[in-house]
Motif scaffolding. Sequence first.
Motif, PDB file in Angstrom:
ATOM      1  N   UNK A 181      -4.111  -3.328   7.144  1.00  0.00           N
ATOM      2  CA  UNK A 181      -3.046  -2.868   6.262  1.00  0.00           C
ATOM      3  C   UNK A 181      -1.768  -2.767   7.086  1.00  0.00           C
ATOM      4  N   UNK A 182      -0.769  -3.608   6.786  1.00  0.00           N
ATOM      5  CA  UNK A 182       0.439  -3.628   7.620  1.00  0.00           C
ATOM      6  C   UNK A 182       1.155  -2.279   7.619  1.00  0.00           C
ATOM      7  N   UNK A 195      -2.261   5.108  -4.527  1.00  0.00           N
ATOM      8  CA  UNK A 195      -2.893   5.771  -3.373  1.00  0.00           C
ATOM      9  C   UNK A 195      -1.892   5.958  -2.243  1.00  0.00           C
ATOM     10  N   UNK A 196      -1.097   4.943  -1.964  1.00  0.00           N
ATOM     11  CA  UNK A 196      -0.085   5.045  -0.917  1.00  0.00           C
ATOM     12  C   UNK A 196       0.947   6.114  -1.251  1.00  0.00           C
ATOM     13  N   UNK A 246       4.916   3.965   2.094  1.00  0.00           N
ATOM     14  CA  UNK A 246       4.497   3.122   0.973  1.00  0.00           C
ATOM     15  C   UNK A 246       5.423   1.934   0.755  1.00  0.00           C
ATOM     16  N   UNK A 247       6.730   2.167   0.726  1.00  0.00           N
ATOM     17  CA  UNK A 247       7.672   1.078   0.454  1.00  0.00           C
ATOM     18  C   UNK A 247       7.626   0.033   1.564  1.00  0.00           C
ATOM     19  N   UNK A 248       7.515   0.471   2.809  1.00  0.00           N
ATOM     20  CA  UNK A 248       7.495  -0.464   3.936  1.00  0.00           C
ATOM     21  C   UNK A 248       6.229  -1.313   3.919  1.00  0.00           C
ATOM     22  N   UNK A 249       5.093  -0.684   3.608  1.00  0.00           N
ATOM     23  CA  UNK A 249       3.824  -1.421   3.555  1.00  0.00           C
ATOM     24  C   UNK A 249       3.871  -2.498   2.472  1.00  0.00           C
ATOM     25  N   UNK A 250       4.354  -2.132   1.278  1.00  0.00           N
ATOM     26  CA  UNK A 250       4.426  -3.106   0.190  1.00  0.00           C
ATOM     27  C   UNK A 250       5.442  -4.210   0.502  1.00  0.00           C
ATOM     28  N   UNK A 251       6.517  -3.863   1.183  1.00  0.00           N
ATOM     29  CA  UNK A 251       7.507  -4.869   1.565  1.00  0.00           C
ATOM     30  C   UNK A 251       6.894  -5.902   2.504  1.00  0.00           C
TER      31      UNK A 251
END
Length: 358
Positions: free
Chosen positions: A236-237, A277-278, A286-291
């Motif tokens: 997971x990045x 969940x994030x 959360x925003x950085x992971x999805x980006x």
Amino acid sequence: MDREDQRFRLPGRAARSNHAGRFEAHDRVAVDDGWAREEDLPPLRTEVRAERPRRMITYNRSPDLPFDRSINPYRGCEHGCVYCFARPSHAYLGLSPGLDFETRLIARPEAATGLRRELAASRYTVAPIAIGTNTDPYQPVEKRHGIMRDCLRVLAEARHPVAIVTKGSLIERDIDILGVMANEDLLRVGISITTLDGALSRRMEPRAPSPKRRLQMIERLAHAGVPVRVMASPMIPGLSDPELEAILTAGRDAGASHASWSMLRLPREVSPLMQDWLAEHYPDRAARIMSRLREMHGGREYDSAWHRRMRGEGPYAEMIAQRFELAVKRLGLGTTGSPMRCDLFRRPEKESDQLRLF
């Protein structure tokens, strides 16, 4: 109380919602009317019902996969990993990929009988069978149902090659069978380790064994002569990918001889579940992971195209791949295993063939 209202306490569950699957015409949403009290809510318990499948062996033509057939003793998975790419398959049953996937399970008690029948067919041609590529065959309900062990007995009798992927410690129960199959070069096992952080694991894989316990599984399987692959999956990045080298090192030290990795995949209903969940557990990331995920999938949350869906593409995906290659080289881990033996296969007798004894 209607289960679809979602008015339950959720200890040990990763998904926080139970929205209807994509094929359903209607959905139900819980509304707090001010009367329900948290302490009055029952826990959401696991339900298991039986299914008689028409076929046990499922075939695929995916160029991303090193096998062309698999079997699944169960539908749904009580491990409840929030990121599980198999969650959308529950929608085909008229159930939710959310909480239903980890609480409304389907067992196939006649799986071994069906498997025996298919292996005995004159038209069957042997090739390695994969187990655990969709849902985990050693999830907690296996302890009561024993379906996976029954299937292993059939495969061992037929001397049929098999590759198993699991997080479940129940695999140690079957070392007596697995050791014999490994000795005949009929077995490969992959143990998935997403993180070494026990707290993170408990949040996103609430009913799976802890990372420490999975390393013990690798050790015990390797001690029994079973070839084990440590699977750093999914990465997971920005959350678990900094642990890649540590996971590979711990797996090697426990006895793994090979390694692999894959990136987080968010097909269909998995994406909103993961994002919820994030937002609950890691709102600052959360925003950085999805980006990062969108960056690896051409601006989308998921790209199902062959050769891209498992690892993504672009600079970030390439960096993870390079780190993996450097780590396995330094640790002496293999990435491609030798082929298992298919020449030992002996077609099992059909149940009706037992009449010949009389």
